[in-house]
Design an enzyme around this catalytic site. Structure first.
Site, PDB file in Angstrom:
ATOM      1  N   ASP A  41       0.885  -1.097  -0.011  1.00  0.00           N
ATOM      2  CA  ASP A  41      -0.003  -0.002   0.021  1.00  0.00           C
ATOM      3  C   ASP A  41       0.896   1.321  -0.060  1.00  0.00           C
ATOM      4  O   ASP A  41       0.602   2.241   0.748  1.00  0.00           O
ATOM      5  CB  ASP A  41      -1.035   0.123   1.432  1.00  0.00           C
ATOM      6  CG  ASP A  41      -1.730  -1.178   1.191  1.00  0.00           C
ATOM      7  OD1 ASP A  41      -2.079  -1.780   0.145  1.00  0.00           O
ATOM      8  OD2 ASP A  41      -2.250  -1.795   2.332  1.00  0.00           O
ATOM      9  N   HIS A  69      -5.019  -1.893  -5.459  1.00  0.00           N
ATOM     10  CA  HIS A  69      -4.257  -0.499  -5.910  1.00  0.00           C
ATOM     11  C   HIS A  69      -4.999   0.391  -6.360  1.00  0.00           C
ATOM     12  O   HIS A  69      -5.990   0.315  -7.217  1.00  0.00           O
ATOM     13  CB  HIS A  69      -3.494  -0.940  -7.082  1.00  0.00           C
ATOM     14  CG  HIS A  69      -2.128  -2.125  -6.965  1.00  0.00           C
ATOM     15  ND1 HIS A  69      -1.506  -2.684  -7.948  1.00  0.00           N
ATOM     16  CD2 HIS A  69      -1.877  -2.620  -5.756  1.00  0.00           C
ATOM     17  CE1 HIS A  69      -0.490  -3.423  -7.103  1.00  0.00           C
ATOM     18  NE2 HIS A  69      -0.922  -3.747  -5.789  1.00  0.00           N
ATOM     19  N   LYS A 172      -0.051 -25.069  -6.365  1.00  0.00           N
ATOM     20  CA  LYS A 172       0.689 -24.754  -7.074  1.00  0.00           C
ATOM     21  C   LYS A 172       2.129 -25.528  -6.826  1.00  0.00           C
ATOM     22  O   LYS A 172       2.767 -26.468  -7.464  1.00  0.00           O
ATOM     23  CB  LYS A 172       1.060 -23.439  -7.555  1.00  0.00           C
ATOM     24  CG  LYS A 172       2.395 -22.976  -8.487  1.00  0.00           C
ATOM     25  CD  LYS A 172       2.370 -21.678  -8.798  1.00  0.00           C
ATOM     26  CE  LYS A 172       3.623 -21.220  -9.631  1.00  0.00           C
ATOM     27  NZ  LYS A 172       3.628 -19.658  -9.854  1.00  0.00           N
TER      28      LYS A 172
HETATM   29  P1  GDP Z   1      -0.581   0.067  -3.516  1.00  0.00           P
HETATM   30  O1  GDP Z   1      -1.362  -1.056  -2.976  1.00  0.00           O
HETATM   31  O2  GDP Z   1       0.796   0.115  -3.342  1.00  0.00           O
HETATM   32  O3  GDP Z   1      -1.189   0.609  -5.158  1.00  0.00           O
HETATM   33  O4  GDP Z   1      -1.242   1.346  -2.595  1.00  0.00           O
HETATM   34  P2  GDP Z   1      -2.928   1.586  -2.247  1.00  0.00           P
HETATM   35  O5  GDP Z   1      -3.684   2.039  -3.344  1.00  0.00           O
HETATM   36  O6  GDP Z   1      -3.210   0.386  -1.477  1.00  0.00           O
HETATM   37  O7  GDP Z   1      -2.764   2.576  -1.360  1.00  0.00           O
HETATM   38  C1  GDP Z   1      -2.111   4.041  -1.410  1.00  0.00           C
HETATM   39  C2  GDP Z   1      -3.287   5.109  -0.853  1.00  0.00           C
HETATM   40  O8  GDP Z   1      -2.537   6.410  -0.885  1.00  0.00           O
HETATM   41  C3  GDP Z   1      -4.271   5.061  -2.188  1.00  0.00           C
HETATM   42  O9  GDP Z   1      -5.490   5.517  -1.423  1.00  0.00           O
HETATM   43  C4  GDP Z   1      -3.832   6.536  -2.960  1.00  0.00           C
HETATM   44  O10 GDP Z   1      -4.886   7.094  -3.479  1.00  0.00           O
HETATM   45  C5  GDP Z   1      -3.027   7.121  -1.787  1.00  0.00           C
HETATM   46  N1  GDP Z   1      -1.945   7.883  -2.169  1.00  0.00           N
HETATM   47  C6  GDP Z   1      -0.901   7.557  -3.247  1.00  0.00           C
HETATM   48  N2  GDP Z   1      -0.055   8.450  -3.040  1.00  0.00           N
HETATM   49  C7  GDP Z   1      -0.410   9.296  -2.598  1.00  0.00           C
HETATM   50  C8  GDP Z   1       0.097  10.521  -1.892  1.00  0.00           C
HETATM   51  O11 GDP Z   1       1.253  11.143  -2.363  1.00  0.00           O
HETATM   52  N3  GDP Z   1      -0.533  11.519  -1.196  1.00  0.00           N
HETATM   53  C9  GDP Z   1      -1.719  10.932  -0.681  1.00  0.00           C
HETATM   54  N4  GDP Z   1      -2.273  11.936   0.206  1.00  0.00           N
HETATM   55  N5  GDP Z   1      -2.308  10.125  -1.087  1.00  0.00           N
HETATM   56  C10 GDP Z   1      -1.529   9.207  -1.729  1.00  0.00           C
HETATM   57  P1  IMO Z   2      -1.096  -4.273  -2.015  1.00  0.00           P
HETATM   58  O1  IMO Z   2      -0.606  -4.654  -3.544  1.00  0.00           O
HETATM   59  C1  IMO Z   2      -1.104  -4.642   2.286  1.00  0.00           C
HETATM   60  C2  IMO Z   2      -1.048  -8.752   3.706  1.00  0.00           C
HETATM   61  C3  IMO Z   2      -2.052  -9.091   4.275  1.00  0.00           C
HETATM   62  C4  IMO Z   2      -1.587 -10.478   5.611  1.00  0.00           C
HETATM   63  C5  IMO Z   2      -0.565 -10.849   4.524  1.00  0.00           C
HETATM   64  C6  IMO Z   2      -1.058 -12.383   3.928  1.00  0.00           C
HETATM   65  O2  IMO Z   2      -2.100  -3.568  -2.205  1.00  0.00           O
HETATM   66  O3  IMO Z   2       0.177  -3.524  -1.539  1.00  0.00           O
HETATM   67  P2  IMO Z   2      -2.564 -12.913   1.811  1.00  0.00           P
HETATM   68  O4  IMO Z   2      -4.077 -12.727   1.692  1.00  0.00           O
HETATM   69  O5  IMO Z   2      -1.608 -12.356   0.910  1.00  0.00           O
HETATM   70  O6  IMO Z   2      -2.372 -14.383   2.187  1.00  0.00           O
HETATM   71  O7  IMO Z   2      -2.319 -12.053   3.228  1.00  0.00           O
HETATM   72  O8  IMO Z   2      -0.332  -9.989   3.462  1.00  0.00           O
HETATM   73  N1  IMO Z   2      -1.168  -8.110   2.285  1.00  0.00           N
HETATM   74  C7  IMO Z   2      -1.225  -7.169   1.995  1.00  0.00           C
HETATM   75  N2  IMO Z   2      -1.250  -5.900   2.738  1.00  0.00           N
HETATM   76  N3  IMO Z   2      -1.148  -4.714   1.044  1.00  0.00           N
HETATM   77  C8  IMO Z   2      -1.311  -5.539  -0.025  1.00  0.00           C
HETATM   78  O9  IMO Z   2      -1.109  -5.736  -1.339  1.00  0.00           O
HETATM   79  C9  IMO Z   2      -1.266  -6.896   0.616  1.00  0.00           C
HETATM   80  N4  IMO Z   2      -1.171  -8.405   0.118  1.00  0.00           N
HETATM   81  C10 IMO Z   2      -1.319  -9.092   1.323  1.00  0.00           C
HETATM   82  O10 IMO Z   2      -2.793  -8.166   4.990  1.00  0.00           O
HETATM   83  O11 IMO Z   2      -0.952  -9.611   6.589  1.00  0.00           O
HETATM   84 MG    MG Z   3      -2.806  -1.630  -1.704  1.00  0.00          MG
END
Ligand code: GDP
Ligand code: IMO
Ligand code: MG
Length: 455
Positions: A41, A69, A172
């Site tokens: 995230d 994402h 797998k």
């Molecule tokens: P990812 O899983 O790595 O793609 O990230 P996520 O989408 O799960 O979480 C990132 C969150 O932060 C999302 O809600 C984005 O819209 C937000 N975000 C990303 N970059 C920025 C930033 O520079 N500033 C702020 N305020 N929010 C951001």
């Molecule tokens: P993105 O791509 C944050 C975490 C879960 C849990 C552990 C195992 O959005 O960054 P799983 O369901 O994969 O067996 O869970 O991994 N986890 C993530 N946490 N962002 C993710 O993906 C995650 N994908 C898995 O919360 O702790």
């Molecule tokens: Mg994410």
């Protein structure tokens, strides 16, 4: 459309065959890889979206719909789980590689949901590798049962997303898994193998009930919707890398500290979320890996259970959680929050060899009086040079912090380096020097334009 050259009804394979490149000097096009450098995230979706506007192919190489994402374009927020975030770009092809595990109902639900938000023609732009493994509905039930079992046996679970990721990768690895090519092949054979896996899991989990006939009926329907998208992923990538110049982008899911080998095991996911996963998950040679961009938040978050040395279980953590809207995209759980931990980002760099970093969510720190950064771990009063493998040890480390004065200025409108307050610049430069990797982007907001490009 052409003739079926796969044996399971997939036509339109690119022809004719390209000559095999043999010279090491002629490696072909390079792919750019975007990877999470923390616990997920970090904002990978946003970085991929930025780069995807110029990409020809955007690929996912590992993980499944455990990923979430977020991409914000023209005020509209899209969330992607299995689809590469590049699917938003009407000019690029999206590819789901062999290393990904695919829950078909999830995939189509996600596409249809985003279509309602305005995403057009995604099914025509999506390519799915025939070597990708499938996630069945009952794997998600097994995922839940395993969590219950962990809780009962060890007093704690992993906090998985319950998307069936662990069971899919387990199948797998144990060689009972079923792949896209099996689904599109002889359905009788597929059905038999499906029944065998159900039986195996039922012998492990007697409470598991599966309506086999209903599942098979649904899978057969999904197979037909999927068939036009399926290709031999290896050959598709080979063509993309050795044909005319093409920009290929790989979107990592999950992150370094969730990697099955390098993460905080066992509180990890079940795939390799570090750079090797790009090669094995797409079938591309290491020589074709070009830039590797690490994405890191200006602080740290984690979803689920597991050690988190810089976690702030206090007002600071709460402030980061609320200001940063730190809620899981996939599960809706509150994310745990803490100070930026440079020990983990440096560790991620050791494994991935980042060529540059995207530092996101700097704007969330705008209101703080002072900001801390974890710079080293100490054990029994002594600094340790490595990142501990053993979770008991990681729970015991003492974090050494560097403290910075807050800039107490709204940075959300900053669009270039000079728009940032000197104290924020100072914070960024410190991070850059400490990791030893240039910071290429600084994020100051959710939307596409809220990104300062440094070079
Ligand atoms: P990812 O899983 O790595 O793609 O990230 P996520 O989408 O799960 O979480 C990132 C969150 O932060 C999302 O809600 C984005 O819209 C937000 N975000 C990303 N970059 C920025 C930033 O520079 N500033 C702020 N305020 N929010 C951001
Ligand atoms: P993105 O791509 C944050 C975490 C879960 C849990 C552990 C195992 O959005 O960054 P799983 O369901 O994969 O067996 O869970 O991994 N986890 C993530 N946490 N962002 C993710 O993906 C995650 N994908 C898995 O919360 O702790
Ligand atoms: Mg994410």
């Amino acid at each position: 459309s052409g003739s079926d050259i796969t044996g399971y009804g997939v036509t339109d394979m690119a022809m004719p065959l390209l000559e095999t490149k043999r010279s090491r000097n002629d490696v072909g096009n390079k792919v750019t890889v975007v990877l999470g450098a923390q616990w997920g995230d970090e904002g990978k979706g946003k970085v991929v979206d930025l780069l995807a506007t110029e990409a020809d192919v955007v690929c996912r190489c590992q993980g499944g719909n455990n990923a979430g994402h977020t991409v914000v374009v023209d005020g509209k927020e899209y969330d992607f789980h299995l689809l590469p975030s590049g699917i938003i770009n009407p000019k690029s092809i999206s590819l789901i590689g062999n290393g990904v595990v695919i829950h078909l109902p999830g995939l189509f639900e996600e596409g249809d949901k985003n279509e309602k938000k305005g995403l057009k023609g995604w099914e025509k732009r999506l390519i799915v590798s025939d070597r990708a493994h499938l996630v069945f509905d009952f794997y998600q039930i097994v995922d839940s049962l395993q969590e219950t079992e962990r809780q009962a046996q060890e007093g704690k679970n992993i906090g998985t997303t319950k998307k069936g990721i662990g069971p899919a990768y387990s199948s797998k690895a144990s060689r009972t898994g079923l792949r896209v090519c099996d689904l599109l092949g002889d359905f009788k054979d597929f059905s038999n193998r499906f029944k065998n896996i159900v039986q195996q899991y039922q012998s492990m989990y007697p409470s598991l009930t599966v309506d086999v006939e209903d599942q098979l009926k649904k899978l057969k329907e999904y197979a037909e919707r999927l068939r036009p998208m399926v290709r031999d992923g290896v050959y598709y990538m080979y063509e993309a890398l050795h044909g005319p110049p093409k920009k290929v982008l790989v979107e990592g899911a999950n992150a370094a500290l969730l990697d099955i080998d390098f993460g905080t095991y066992p509180f990890v996911t079940s795939s390799n979320c570090t750079v090797g996963g790009a090669c094995t998950g797409l079938g591309i040679p290491p020589l074709n890996i070009g830039d590797v961009f690490g994405v890191a938040k200006a602080y740290t978050t984690r979803v689920g259970i597991g050690a988190f040395p810089t976690e702030q279980l206090n007002v600071i953590g709460e402030l980061l959680q609320t200001r940063g809207h730190e809620v899981g995209v996939t599960t809706g759980r509150k994310r745990r929050c803490g100070w930026l931990d440079l020990v983990i980002v440096r560790y991620a760099h050791m494994i991935n060899g980042f060529t540059a970093i995207a530092l996101t969510k700097l704007d969330i720190l705008d209101v703080l009086d002072e900001i801390k950064v974890g710079v080293a771990y100490k054990l029994n009063g002594k600094r340790i040079p490595h990142f501990p493998a053993n979770m008991d040890v990681l729970h015991k480390v003492e974090v050494e912090y560097e403290t910075f004065p807050g800039w107490k200025t709204d940075t959300s409108a900053a669009r270039k380096w000079n728009d940032l307050p000197a104290k924020a610049q100072n914070y960024i430069r410190f991070i850059e020097n400490h990791i030893g990797v240039p910071i290429k982007w600084v994020g100051v907001g959710k939307s596409r334009e809220c990104m300062i490009q440094m070079f």
